[in-house]
Design a protein around this motif. Structure first.
Motif, PDB file in Angstrom:
ATOM      1  N   THR A 126       0.825  -1.208   0.000  1.00 59.45           N
ATOM      2  CA  THR A 126       0.000   0.000   0.000  1.00 59.45           C
ATOM      3  C   THR A 126       0.859   1.258   0.000  1.00 59.45           C
ATOM      4  OG1 THR A 126      -1.770  -1.149   1.173  1.00 59.45           O
ATOM      5  CG2 THR A 126      -1.826   1.250   1.225  1.00 59.45           C
ATOM      6  N   ARG A 134      -2.584   0.718  -7.140  1.00 59.95           N
ATOM      7  CA  ARG A 134      -2.748  -0.039  -5.902  1.00 59.95           C
ATOM      8  C   ARG A 134      -3.707  -1.207  -6.070  1.00 59.95           C
ATOM      9  NH1 ARG A 134      -3.268   4.252  -1.617  1.00 59.95           N
ATOM     10  NH2 ARG A 134      -1.092   4.585  -2.163  1.00 59.95           N
ATOM     11  N   LEU A 138      -2.604  -5.039  -5.352  1.00 57.40           N
ATOM     12  CA  LEU A 138      -3.263  -5.863  -4.335  1.00 57.40           C
ATOM     13  C   LEU A 138      -4.069  -6.993  -4.978  1.00 57.40           C
ATOM     14  CD1 LEU A 138      -4.337  -3.099  -1.802  1.00 57.40           C
ATOM     15  CD2 LEU A 138      -2.599  -4.865  -1.461  1.00 57.40           C
ATOM     16  N   VAL A 379      -8.050  -2.931  -1.042  1.00 58.95           N
ATOM     17  CA  VAL A 379      -7.728  -1.510  -1.210  1.00 58.95           C
ATOM     18  C   VAL A 379      -8.542  -0.660  -0.233  1.00 58.95           C
ATOM     19  CG1 VAL A 379      -7.903   0.459  -2.772  1.00 58.95           C
ATOM     20  CG2 VAL A 379      -6.987  -1.707  -3.606  1.00 58.95           C
ATOM     21  N   MET A 382      -7.121  -0.987   3.345  1.00 60.52           N
ATOM     22  CA  MET A 382      -5.828  -0.350   3.567  1.00 60.52           C
ATOM     23  C   MET A 382      -5.894   1.170   3.414  1.00 60.52           C
ATOM     24  SD  MET A 382      -4.178  -2.975   4.444  1.00 60.52           S
ATOM     25  CE  MET A 382      -2.644  -2.108   4.752  1.00 60.52           C
ATOM     26  N   GLU A 383      -6.803   1.683   2.583  1.00 63.69           N
ATOM     27  CA  GLU A 383      -6.894   3.124   2.384  1.00 63.69           C
ATOM     28  C   GLU A 383      -7.788   3.810   3.407  1.00 63.69           C
ATOM     29  OE1 GLU A 383      -7.989   3.870  -1.673  1.00 63.69           O
ATOM     30  OE2 GLU A 383      -5.926   3.594  -2.384  1.00 63.69           O
ATOM     31  N   SER A 394      -2.859  -4.230   8.222  1.00 58.13           N
ATOM     32  CA  SER A 394      -2.450  -5.410   7.452  1.00 58.13           C
ATOM     33  C   SER A 394      -2.564  -6.662   8.308  1.00 58.13           C
ATOM     34  CB  SER A 394      -1.004  -5.232   6.956  1.00 58.13           C
ATOM     35  OG  SER A 394      -0.586  -6.340   6.193  1.00 58.13           O
TER      36      SER A 394
END
Length: 472
Positions: A126, A134, A138, A379, A382-383, A394
């Motif tokens: 990330t 991204r 991923l 995504v 993680m964002e 994670s």
């Protein structure tokens, strides 16, 4: 920021990270194939040898979040690199035939190394990849993880046909050495805040809580969910959970920032991860039983049929990642869940006489839905968090995957035999050889239940998104 997003070596960084993610999945699936041989060679019971697989799962679940948190505090690259060395060395030691106890100890050490890599891989990807790439990264990463599960059984069978069981572990060594060398050249230096405090008590208590939970679930599956030992372990888990939450809410730098879960999308994405990985394991456990015991299809043909859904997932996941980069993560994510529901409804219609092409179509829909779902879901998870929380996030994502695997393993048996026992009118624990119709009923009942769960979950997602749009 860990590294400049335009770094020319980002795909080499991806390679080094993905190899260990592949190996961590591979070592689970390949060991399962070898356990009957290992049991015979080591003169231990089936129940005992099962702990070679179970101990790896439990230890990984215990340590994913703590090592993710330590990655945030001391550097994700640093924790990842140490994990690669531990995993590779312990893989070599697992292959030394010094007895069952020796194997169990170094299998646990192997899980520690795996946890250190798995808890930080998504966080590193990330940070390294720019937003426009991204989803592709991923999505490709999800394909690599799935590939480990596909290759494992076939590779394990090939090894056992020509070599000793010790090579089941030693295949990790050359791959690990290659990844370590590549990592030394391409992985950047970490940036971290040495002044932040570490909630060691919180991390330790969380690990113990995960241990009692997963040991309890695995033990309950073996001795029964009404047994005193299962109830005792679950009671300890609940007490530890309450104490953990109360403690974490009072300190300034907790092991888990519970404010993350106030983001409804973040929480739903983690729940979605659990549900999808649970479904994968339900399919992986039940469909081979249906094909071999009910349809009397050979293991070789069964293996080819079962490859239909993960192969599609591998092909689709990177494409879905690219699509989500351009069209939007949420839209692609919803399409993936919808296709998964269609696949489950299809599997709920399967009978003794269902044509194999049609069965493969339903399995293919499961693979297609999986492939479309993975990248945008990862995504969005993680964002949804600040960069100083990427490691622990994670770890939470990895923990959600393993939780789903365990839940799927347990509830596949519970739902299947609930249906079988309902038809028979008495309790059985094995395939009902003299009543194949009872098995079909149990299998269909199981997929009806999972379909309903996914439909309700999809409804929650859409309702929350509509509510969010209305408040904008």
């Amino acid at each position: 920021m860990l590294i400049n997003n335009n770094h020319p070596k980002i795909w080499w960084i991806f390679t080094a990270i993905s190899i260990f993610s592949f190996m961590s999945t591979l070592t689970s699936s390949v060991v399962n194939i070898a356990m009957p041989v290992m049991s015979r060679v080591m003169h231990v019971t089936t129940t005992q040898i099962n702990w070679v697989a179970s101990s790896y799962l439990v230890m990984t679940c215990m340590l994913l979040l703590p090592f993710g948190k330590l990655g945030d505090l001391y550097g994700k690259i640093k924790v990842f690199k140490i994990g690669t060395i531990i995993f590779t060395v312990s893989s070599f030691l697992c292959g030394l035939d010094f007895g069952f106890g020796f194997l169990l100890i170094f299998r646990g050490l192997q899980a520690i190394g795996a946890s250190m890599t798995l808890s930080n891989n998504a966080g590193i990807i990330t940070e390294v990849f720019p937003p426009k790439k991204r989803g592709l990264a991923l999505g490709s990463f999800s394909s690599v993880v799935a590939l480990g599960g596909i290759v494992g059984p076939g590779l394990g069978g090939l090894i056992l046909a020509h070599l000793s069981w010790t090579y089941i572990f030693w295949i990790n060594v050359p791959l690990g050495i290659f990844a370590i060398i590549v990592g030394q050249f391409v992985l950047p230096k970490d940036t971290f805040n040495p002044d932040r405090t570490v909630d060691y008590l919180g991390l330790f208590s969380f690990a113990i809580m995960m241990g009692t939970l997963f040991v309890g679930l695995l033990w309950g599956q073996e001795v029964g969910f009404k047994s005193g030992s299962f109830i005792g372990l679950m009671t300890i888990t609940v007490i530890l959970l309450v104490l953990f939450i109360r403690t974490e809410l009072k300190i300034s730098d907790p092991a888990i920032n519970f404010n993350l879960f106030k983001n409804a999308n973040f929480t739903l994405n983690l729940v979605a991860t659990i549900l999808v990985y649970a479904l994968n394991f339900v399919v992986n456990i039940i469909e081979p039983l249906y094909l071999q015991a009910n349809r009397l299809i050979s293991p070789e043909v069964t293996g080819l049929i079962m490859m239909s859904f993960p192969l599609i997932q591998i092909i689709v996941a990177p494409l879905a990642g690219t699509l989500s980069d351009h069209l939007g993560d949420w839209q692609v994510y919803i399409v993936g869940i919808g296709i998964l529901i269609a696949g489950q409804i299809g599997l709920a219609t399967v009978t003794h006489n269902t044509g194999l092409p049609l069965l493969c179509s339903w399995l293919g829909l499961i693979g297609l839905g999986n492939g479309i779902f993975q990248a945008p879901n990862n995504v969005m998870v993680m964002e949804a968090v600040p960069k100083n929380q990427l490691g622990v996030t994670s770890g939470l994502l990895g923990l959600s995957r393993n939780t789903g695997m365990t839940v799927g393993t347990i509830f596949s048996s519970i739902l299947l035999f609930a249906g079988i026992n309902h038809v028979l009118g008495h309790t059985v624990n094995n395939y009902p050889v003299h009543s194949p119709n009872a098995f079909i009923f149990g299998m269909r009942f199981m997929f009806i239940v999972t379909s309903i769960v996914f439909i309700i979950f999809l409804g929650f997602n859409i309702a929350i998104r509509i509510r969010q749009q209305a408040h904008k």
